[in-house]
Design a protein around this motif. Structure first.
Motif, short mmCIF file in Angstrom:
data_model
loop_
_atom_site.label_atom_id
_atom_site.label_comp_id
_atom_site.label_asym_id
_atom_site.label_seq_id
_atom_site.Cartn_x
_atom_site.Cartn_y
_atom_site.Cartn_z
N PHE A 165 4.91 9.32 2.45
CA PHE A 165 5.90 9.68 1.45
C PHE A 165 6.29 11.16 1.60
O PHE A 165 7.47 11.50 1.59
CB PHE A 165 5.37 9.41 0.04
CG PHE A 165 6.19 10.01 -1.05
CD1 PHE A 165 7.39 9.43 -1.43
CD2 PHE A 165 5.78 11.17 -1.68
CE1 PHE A 165 8.16 10.00 -2.43
CE2 PHE A 165 6.54 11.73 -2.68
CZ PHE A 165 7.74 11.14 -3.06
N MET A 166 5.30 12.04 1.72
CA MET A 166 5.58 13.47 1.84
C MET A 166 6.36 13.77 3.11
O MET A 166 7.29 14.58 3.10
CB MET A 166 4.28 14.26 1.81
CG MET A 166 3.60 14.27 0.46
SD MET A 166 4.58 15.01 -0.84
CE MET A 166 4.50 16.73 -0.36
N LYS A 167 6.01 13.12 4.21
CA LYS A 167 6.73 13.36 5.46
C LYS A 167 8.17 12.87 5.38
O LYS A 167 9.07 13.47 5.95
CB LYS A 167 6.00 12.68 6.61
CG LYS A 167 4.73 13.40 6.99
CD LYS A 167 4.00 12.68 8.08
CE LYS A 167 2.67 13.37 8.36
NZ LYS A 167 1.86 12.64 9.32
N ARG A 168 8.38 11.76 4.66
CA ARG A 168 9.72 11.23 4.50
C ARG A 168 10.57 12.10 3.57
O ARG A 168 11.74 12.34 3.84
CB ARG A 168 9.62 9.82 3.90
CG ARG A 168 10.32 8.77 4.66
CD ARG A 168 10.30 7.38 4.03
NE ARG A 168 9.83 7.27 2.67
CZ ARG A 168 8.64 6.78 2.31
NH1 ARG A 168 7.79 6.40 3.24
NH2 ARG A 168 8.31 6.68 1.06
N GLU A 169 9.98 12.58 2.49
CA GLU A 169 10.73 13.34 1.50
C GLU A 169 10.90 14.81 1.87
O GLU A 169 11.90 15.42 1.51
CB GLU A 169 10.05 13.23 0.13
CG GLU A 169 10.09 11.85 -0.46
CD GLU A 169 11.50 11.39 -0.77
OE1 GLU A 169 12.29 12.20 -1.27
OE2 GLU A 169 11.80 10.21 -0.50
N PHE A 170 9.92 15.38 2.55
CA PHE A 170 9.95 16.81 2.88
C PHE A 170 9.65 17.01 4.36
O PHE A 170 8.60 17.56 4.72
CB PHE A 170 8.93 17.56 2.02
CG PHE A 170 9.07 17.31 0.55
CD1 PHE A 170 10.09 17.89 -0.16
CD2 PHE A 170 8.19 16.46 -0.10
CE1 PHE A 170 10.24 17.65 -1.52
CE2 PHE A 170 8.32 16.22 -1.45
CZ PHE A 170 9.35 16.81 -2.17
N GLU A 188 0.86 -1.18 0.00
CA GLU A 188 0.00 0.00 0.00
C GLU A 188 0.89 1.24 0.00
O GLU A 188 1.89 1.30 0.71
CB GLU A 188 -0.90 0.01 1.24
CG GLU A 188 -1.93 -1.06 1.23
CD GLU A 188 -2.97 -0.86 0.15
OE1 GLU A 188 -3.34 0.29 -0.10
OE2 GLU A 188 -3.38 -1.87 -0.45
N PHE A 189 0.55 2.21 -0.80
CA PHE A 189 1.31 3.44 -0.87
C PHE A 189 0.59 4.52 -0.08
O PHE A 189 -0.59 4.78 -0.30
CB PHE A 189 1.47 3.88 -2.33
CG PHE A 189 2.20 5.18 -2.48
CD1 PHE A 189 3.55 5.25 -2.30
CD2 PHE A 189 1.51 6.35 -2.78
CE1 PHE A 189 4.23 6.44 -2.44
CE2 PHE A 189 2.17 7.55 -2.92
CZ PHE A 189 3.54 7.59 -2.74
#
Length: 97
Positions: A60-65, A54-55
């Motif tokens: 993802f946003m918290k990890r990248e930014f 599951e994506f």
């Protein structure tokens, strides 16, 4: 039945991958680039396993930014003191005159 035998052969067929019109003699789809190996004619084996993970877009946003999700720090005590002093000076000037 003679009508079907004399009917013209279509010049295009649908791509098996993206559905775009592909010329009869084309070796690859002009739209998506699919060829014989990737299923241009729609009869390729679709056995690619992309996984069932599951994506989570939020993760993802918290990890990248990470800096975009941090709460901004409050005002430094010096700015509060400066603001209170300015308000006091303005009140004193207003009441004095």
């Amino acid at each position: 039945m003679a009508r079907y035998l004399n009917s013209p052969v279509p010049k295009f067929y649908p791509c098996g991958v993206c559905g775009a019109d592909v010329p009869r003699k084309a070796l690859a789809c002009p739209d998506c680039g699919a060829d014989e190996r990737t299923g241009l004619h729609g009869d390729a084996d679709d056995s690619t396993d992309l996984g069932t993970d599951e994506f989570s877009y939020d993760d993802f946003m918290k990890r990248e930014f990470p800096s975009a999700f941090e709460r901004p720090a409050g005002l430094h005590w010096l700015w509060w003191l400066t603001g209170l002093l300015l308000l006091g000076v303005m009140a004193w000037g207003y009441l004095r005159f």
